[in-house]
Design a protein around this motif. Structure first.
Motif, PDB file in Angstrom:
ATOM      1  N   SER A   1     -21.446  14.932  -0.913  1.00  0.00           N
ATOM      2  CA  SER A   1     -21.004  13.581  -0.540  1.00  0.00           C
ATOM      3  C   SER A   1     -19.714  13.620   0.270  1.00  0.00           C
ATOM      4  CB  SER A   1     -20.814  12.730  -1.798  1.00  0.00           C
ATOM      5  OG  SER A   1     -22.011  12.630  -2.532  1.00  0.00           O
ATOM      6  N   PHE A   2     -18.746  14.414  -0.181  1.00  0.00           N
ATOM      7  CA  PHE A   2     -17.502  14.528   0.568  1.00  0.00           C
ATOM      8  C   PHE A   2     -17.750  15.127   1.952  1.00  0.00           C
ATOM      9  CE2 PHE A   2     -14.680  14.174  -3.303  1.00  0.00           C
ATOM     10  CZ  PHE A   2     -13.876  13.180  -2.783  1.00  0.00           C
ATOM     11  N   GLY A   3     -18.640  16.120   2.014  1.00  0.00           N
ATOM     12  CA  GLY A   3     -18.939  16.728   3.306  1.00  0.00           C
ATOM     13  C   GLY A   3     -19.525  15.732   4.283  1.00  0.00           C
ATOM     14  N   LEU A   4     -20.410  14.859   3.799  1.00  0.00           N
ATOM     15  CA  LEU A   4     -20.998  13.837   4.663  1.00  0.00           C
ATOM     16  C   LEU A   4     -19.985  12.775   5.072  1.00  0.00           C
ATOM     17  CD1 LEU A   4     -24.423  13.338   2.850  1.00  0.00           C
ATOM     18  CD2 LEU A   4     -24.078  14.314   5.129  1.00  0.00           C
ATOM     19  N   ALA A   5     -19.008  12.517   4.213  1.00  0.00           N
ATOM     20  CA  ALA A   5     -18.033  11.453   4.476  1.00  0.00           C
ATOM     21  C   ALA A   5     -16.931  11.874   5.438  1.00  0.00           C
ATOM     22  CB  ALA A   5     -17.417  10.972   3.164  1.00  0.00           C
ATOM     23  N   ILE A   6     -16.702  13.173   5.581  1.00  0.00           N
ATOM     24  CA  ILE A   6     -15.578  13.647   6.391  1.00  0.00           C
ATOM     25  C   ILE A   6     -15.560  13.078   7.803  1.00  0.00           C
ATOM     26  CG2 ILE A   6     -14.713  15.718   7.577  1.00  0.00           C
ATOM     27  CD1 ILE A   6     -14.947  17.233   5.008  1.00  0.00           C
ATOM     28  N   PRO A   7     -16.682  13.064   8.540  1.00  0.00           N
ATOM     29  CA  PRO A   7     -16.619  12.496   9.893  1.00  0.00           C
ATOM     30  C   PRO A   7     -16.114  11.058   9.907  1.00  0.00           C
ATOM     31  CG  PRO A   7     -18.645  13.733   9.622  1.00  0.00           C
ATOM     32  CD  PRO A   7     -18.015  13.648   8.263  1.00  0.00           C
ATOM     33  N   ASN A   8     -16.539  10.260   8.925  1.00  0.00           N
ATOM     34  CA  ASN A   8     -16.064   8.879   8.890  1.00  0.00           C
ATOM     35  C   ASN A   8     -14.569   8.805   8.652  1.00  0.00           C
ATOM     36  OD1 ASN A   8     -15.333   6.459   6.802  1.00  0.00           O
ATOM     37  ND2 ASN A   8     -16.719   5.755   8.408  1.00  0.00           N
ATOM     38  N   PHE A   9     -14.044   9.666   7.785  1.00  0.00           N
ATOM     39  CA  PHE A   9     -12.617   9.622   7.479  1.00  0.00           C
ATOM     40  C   PHE A   9     -11.767   9.826   8.737  1.00  0.00           C
ATOM     41  CE2 PHE A   9     -13.485  11.270   2.890  1.00  0.00           C
ATOM     42  CZ  PHE A   9     -13.976  10.014   2.552  1.00  0.00           C
ATOM     43  N   PHE A  10     -12.104  10.863   9.531  1.00  0.00           N
ATOM     44  CA  PHE A  10     -11.223  11.092  10.692  1.00  0.00           C
ATOM     45  C   PHE A  10     -11.546  10.145  11.846  1.00  0.00           C
ATOM     46  CE2 PHE A  10     -14.446  14.471  11.682  1.00  0.00           C
ATOM     47  CZ  PHE A  10     -14.741  14.149  13.006  1.00  0.00           C
ATOM     48  N   ILE A  11     -12.796   9.665  11.927  1.00  0.00           N
ATOM     49  CA  ILE A  11     -13.113   8.706  12.991  1.00  0.00           C
ATOM     50  C   ILE A  11     -12.492   7.349  12.693  1.00  0.00           C
ATOM     51  CG2 ILE A  11     -15.001   7.454  14.100  1.00  0.00           C
ATOM     52  CD1 ILE A  11     -16.687  10.047  13.698  1.00  0.00           C
ATOM     53  N   ALA A  12     -12.566   6.890  11.430  1.00  0.00           N
ATOM     54  CA  ALA A  12     -11.916   5.637  11.058  1.00  0.00           C
ATOM     55  C   ALA A  12     -10.407   5.741  11.237  1.00  0.00           C
ATOM     56  CB  ALA A  12     -12.255   5.281   9.610  1.00  0.00           C
ATOM     57  N   GLY A  13      -9.837   6.890  10.877  1.00  0.00           N
ATOM     58  CA  GLY A  13      -8.405   7.093  11.105  1.00  0.00           C
ATOM     59  C   GLY A  13      -8.050   7.035  12.577  1.00  0.00           C
ATOM     60  N   SER A  14      -8.902   7.618  13.412  1.00  0.00           N
ATOM     61  CA  SER A  14      -8.633   7.616  14.855  1.00  0.00           C
ATOM     62  C   SER A  14      -8.707   6.202  15.425  1.00  0.00           C
ATOM     63  CB  SER A  14      -9.625   8.527  15.583  1.00  0.00           C
ATOM     64  OG  SER A  14     -10.933   7.981  15.585  1.00  0.00           O
ATOM     65  N   LEU A  15      -9.619   5.372  14.904  1.00  0.00           N
ATOM     66  CA  LEU A  15      -9.706   3.990  15.376  1.00  0.00           C
ATOM     67  C   LEU A  15      -8.446   3.211  15.019  1.00  0.00           C
ATOM     68  CD1 LEU A  15     -13.434   3.149  14.561  1.00  0.00           C
ATOM     69  CD2 LEU A  15     -12.391   3.280  16.818  1.00  0.00           C
ATOM     70  N   ASN A  16      -7.916   3.451  13.820  1.00  0.00           N
ATOM     71  CA  ASN A  16      -6.666   2.784  13.439  1.00  0.00           C
ATOM     72  C   ASN A  16      -5.523   3.189  14.360  1.00  0.00           C
ATOM     73  OD1 ASN A  16      -7.328   1.155  11.081  1.00  0.00           O
ATOM     74  ND2 ASN A  16      -7.736   3.065  10.026  1.00  0.00           N
ATOM     75  N   LEU A  17      -5.408   4.479  14.642  1.00  0.00           N
ATOM     76  CA  LEU A  17      -4.305   4.944  15.477  1.00  0.00           C
ATOM     77  C   LEU A  17      -4.525   4.572  16.938  1.00  0.00           C
ATOM     78  CD1 LEU A  17      -3.535   8.395  13.833  1.00  0.00           C
ATOM     79  CD2 LEU A  17      -2.348   6.211  13.556  1.00  0.00           C
ATOM     80  N   HIS A  18      -5.768   4.558  17.377  1.00  0.00           N
ATOM     81  CA  HIS A  18      -6.069   4.060  18.726  1.00  0.00           C
ATOM     82  C   HIS A  18      -5.602   2.607  18.860  1.00  0.00           C
ATOM     83  CE1 HIS A  18      -8.570   3.737  22.455  1.00  0.00           C
ATOM     84  NE2 HIS A  18      -8.568   2.461  22.097  1.00  0.00           N
ATOM     85  N   THR A  19      -5.858   1.824  17.813  1.00  0.00           N
ATOM     86  CA  THR A  19      -5.435   0.420  17.807  1.00  0.00           C
ATOM     87  C   THR A  19      -3.923   0.297  17.931  1.00  0.00           C
ATOM     88  OG1 THR A  19      -7.330  -0.278  16.470  1.00  0.00           O
ATOM     89  CG2 THR A  19      -5.363  -1.672  16.407  1.00  0.00           C
ATOM     90  N   ALA A  20      -3.186   1.095  17.169  1.00  0.00           N
ATOM     91  CA  ALA A  20      -1.722   1.046  17.230  1.00  0.00           C
ATOM     92  C   ALA A  20      -1.216   1.428  18.618  1.00  0.00           C
ATOM     93  CB  ALA A  20      -1.127   1.980  16.173  1.00  0.00           C
ATOM     94  N   ALA A  21      -1.768   2.512  19.169  1.00  0.00           N
ATOM     95  CA  ALA A  21      -1.336   2.954  20.491  1.00  0.00           C
ATOM     96  C   ALA A  21      -1.727   1.948  21.566  1.00  0.00           C
ATOM     97  CB  ALA A  21      -1.942   4.327  20.805  1.00  0.00           C
ATOM     98  N   LYS A  22      -2.940   1.371  21.459  1.00  0.00           N
ATOM     99  CA  LYS A  22      -3.418   0.424  22.465  1.00  0.00           C
ATOM    100  C   LYS A  22      -2.563  -0.839  22.486  1.00  0.00           C
ATOM    101  CE  LYS A  22      -6.848   0.812  24.539  1.00  0.00           C
ATOM    102  NZ  LYS A  22      -8.197   0.335  24.270  1.00  0.00           N
ATOM    103  N   LEU A  23      -2.140  -1.304  21.316  1.00  0.00           N
ATOM    104  CA  LEU A  23      -1.297  -2.502  21.265  1.00  0.00           C
ATOM    105  C   LEU A  23      -0.017  -2.292  22.064  1.00  0.00           C
ATOM    106  CD1 LEU A  23      -0.497  -4.662  18.157  1.00  0.00           C
ATOM    107  CD2 LEU A  23       1.347  -3.898  19.631  1.00  0.00           C
ATOM    108  N   VAL A  24       0.649  -1.166  21.825  1.00  0.00           N
ATOM    109  CA  VAL A  24       1.912  -0.890  22.529  1.00  0.00           C
ATOM    110  C   VAL A  24       1.655  -0.655  24.012  1.00  0.00           C
ATOM    111  CG1 VAL A  24       3.890   0.658  22.654  1.00  0.00           C
ATOM    112  CG2 VAL A  24       2.917   0.084  20.429  1.00  0.00           C
ATOM    113  N   PHE A  25       0.590   0.063  24.338  1.00  0.00           N
ATOM    114  CA  PHE A  25       0.278   0.387  25.735  1.00  0.00           C
ATOM    115  C   PHE A  25       0.021  -0.882  26.542  1.00  0.00           C
ATOM    116  CE2 PHE A  25      -2.673   1.691  29.133  1.00  0.00           C
ATOM    117  CZ  PHE A  25      -1.942   2.716  29.711  1.00  0.00           C
ATOM    118  N   VAL A  26      -0.801  -1.776  26.009  1.00  0.00           N
ATOM    119  CA  VAL A  26      -1.092  -3.024  26.720  1.00  0.00           C
ATOM    120  C   VAL A  26       0.165  -3.885  26.799  1.00  0.00           C
ATOM    121  CG1 VAL A  26      -2.430  -5.165  26.634  1.00  0.00           C
ATOM    122  CG2 VAL A  26      -3.542  -2.977  26.162  1.00  0.00           C
ATOM    123  N   ARG A  27       0.966  -3.863  25.774  1.00  0.00           N
ATOM    124  CA  ARG A  27       2.223  -4.632  25.781  1.00  0.00           C
ATOM    125  C   ARG A  27       3.138  -4.135  26.904  1.00  0.00           C
ATOM    126  NH1 ARG A  27       5.478  -7.054  21.675  1.00  0.00           N
ATOM    127  NH2 ARG A  27       7.257  -8.012  22.722  1.00  0.00           N
TER     128      ARG A  27
END
Length: 457
Positions: free
Chosen positions: A306-332
């Protein structure tokens, strides 16, 4: 109603019961209006508005249905099966309603790219800075939580053969790579992988719980407890829906923002039904004392799968959060400049710096702050409670006041007025209750000497 009145063309259309029609005589789609975040992109090198609604739905599912889901069985154990399921179902319906309010607000204000822009409309420059900062803080904390989830998964899979901090570093590199593309559509393949990943992990975990049950049927139907304990337990389902802070950014990159509610409906139906199924099945087969995350209560083999299957989601969801933070500042920084839509050295240089910065901060927060998990709870209470719930009501109140006749516009729509007042109050209740419960838990953990050291192995 206090706040900044947006400078845009008068809105025409229905009584906010459907998608707003904007300047139909000119034949303009909302995403092509002059005050749209990205404007017309026909001749630009970098085009942002490329998302279809199904891809947006997958993106939302990947970002929201993640490691928070794994704590839901323990919430049922804390308050009882029936109250827990009722809360999850109610919050799913409530989150659908607030998602609709956010979508409608975005369609009426195409210049809104993030919660900071919305704050500027409601509360002026001060509101813009507070809600922008809150978005970045919560996004970084959420990504840090995903890094810790990835660290735990790698530790379980390797039988703790490497220092936990090293696992966090490895996981952060994967998060950084996935958060680097500037256009969300360029991440479409990994979103699909991330969505399949967490759904598959949940299904396999339910199968594993049934195949190797711990204490099947030994559950609590309803449990009485004090306010603090109950609220702490219920923060898991409350914040399992707390992905609304990214909706404006996602919708801004849709080809047709009018389809955003289709994506939101898909998200909420999938999320609510899967949350209930996962929580109930897992709790039933594992029984009282189910761990948080619940995968730790499975047998060693099923836990690893189960953990092995979940790993891709963990880092992809994390990347979406950080993409959001960077995109907010970049567009600003570069809104309406050539650096947004062109491959300039300045544009890519600043983007790279922002991505590296937010990833570094998320890593340092996750592994270097002993109270980080409590910090995530504080950030969620202070900001996510408003982004997912309370502010949606304020958006409706603001626009109805300014575009539907002031206070009389409110009282002519008593049901919507009551619902949106309740939404604002609910945001305040979750915020205050969440802060109290988190700070109380932090104090208890500190008194018991349970806080871990920084950079631990």
């Amino acid at each position: 109603m206090a706040g900044h009145t947006p400078s845009q063309k008068k809105i025409e259309g229905s009584d906010y019961n459907g998608v707003v029609r904007v300047d139909q005589e000119e034949g303009l789609h909302s995403s092509a209006l002059p005050n749209d975040v990205f404007g017309r992109e026909d001749d630009h090198e970098i085009k942002y508005k490329t998302l279809s609604w199904p891809l947006t739905a997958v993106l939302m599912i990947t970002e929201i249905i993640s490691n928070g889901m794994l704590s839901l069985p323990s919430s049922l154990d804390a308050v009882g099966l029936v109250p827990g399921v009722i809360v999850i179902a109610f919050l799913g319906a409530f989150a659908t309603f607030t998602a609709w309010l956010l979508v409608e607000f975005k369609l009426r204000h195409p210049e809104v790219h993030n919660m900071g822009d919305a704050g500027n409309i409601l509360f002026g420059p001060v509101g813009r800075e507070i809600l922008s900062a809150g978005t970045v803080i919560f996004a970084v904390c959420s990504a840090g939580s995903q890094i810790l989830a990835g660290q735990l998964a790698l530790t379980v899979l390797s039988d703790a053969k490497l220092c936990a901090t090293a696992f966090s570093g490895i996981f952060t590199v994967a998060v950084a790579i996935c958060s680097f593309p500037r256009v969300l559509h360029d991440l479409s393949l990994v979103w699909i992988i991330g969505g399949i990943s967490i759904i598959s992990a949940g299904i396999v975990a339910m199968v594993g719980a049934g195949a190797v049950p711990v204490d099947p049927g030994n559950i609590v139907i309803a449990r009485s407890s004090d306010f603090t304990s109950a609220f702490i337990s219920l923060t898991n389902p409350v914040f399992a829906y707390a992905g609304h802070f990214v909706f404006f950014i996602f919708i801004s990159e849709m080809r047709n923002p009018k389809d955003a509610m289709k994506a939101a409906w898909t998200l909420q139906i999938v999320a609510t039904s899967f949350y209930i199924a996962f929580a109930v099945v897992t709790y039933w087969y594992i029984g009282k004392g189910v761990s948080s995350p619940s995968l730790l209560s499975l047998s060693t083999l099923w836990s690893k799968i189960s953990f092995g299957l979940a790993i891709p989601n963990f880092f992809i969801a994390g990347s979406l959060n950080l993409h959001t933070a960077a995109k907010l500042v970049f567009v600003r920084l570069f809104r309406q400049s050539r650096h947004i839509h062109s491959h300039t050295f300045t544009g890519w240089g600043v983007w790279t710096l922002l991505v590296l910065l937010v990833n570094t901060v998320a890593f340092l927060f996750a592994v270097g702050i002993p109270i980080f998990n409590y910090l995530v709870g504080i950030a969620a209470s202070m900001f996510a409670a408003w982004y997912a719930y309370g502010l949606a009501g304020a958006f409706w109140l603001h626009d109805t006041y300014h575009y539907r006749g002031g206070y009389s516009g409110w009282f002519k729509r008593p049901i919507m007025f009551t619902l949106n007042i309740f939404t604002v109050l609910a945001g305040g209740f979750i915020c205050i209750g969440g802060l109290y419960a988190t700070i109380y838990s932090l104090r208890e953990a500190a008194n018991a000497g349970e806080l871990p050291p920084p950079f631990q192995c």
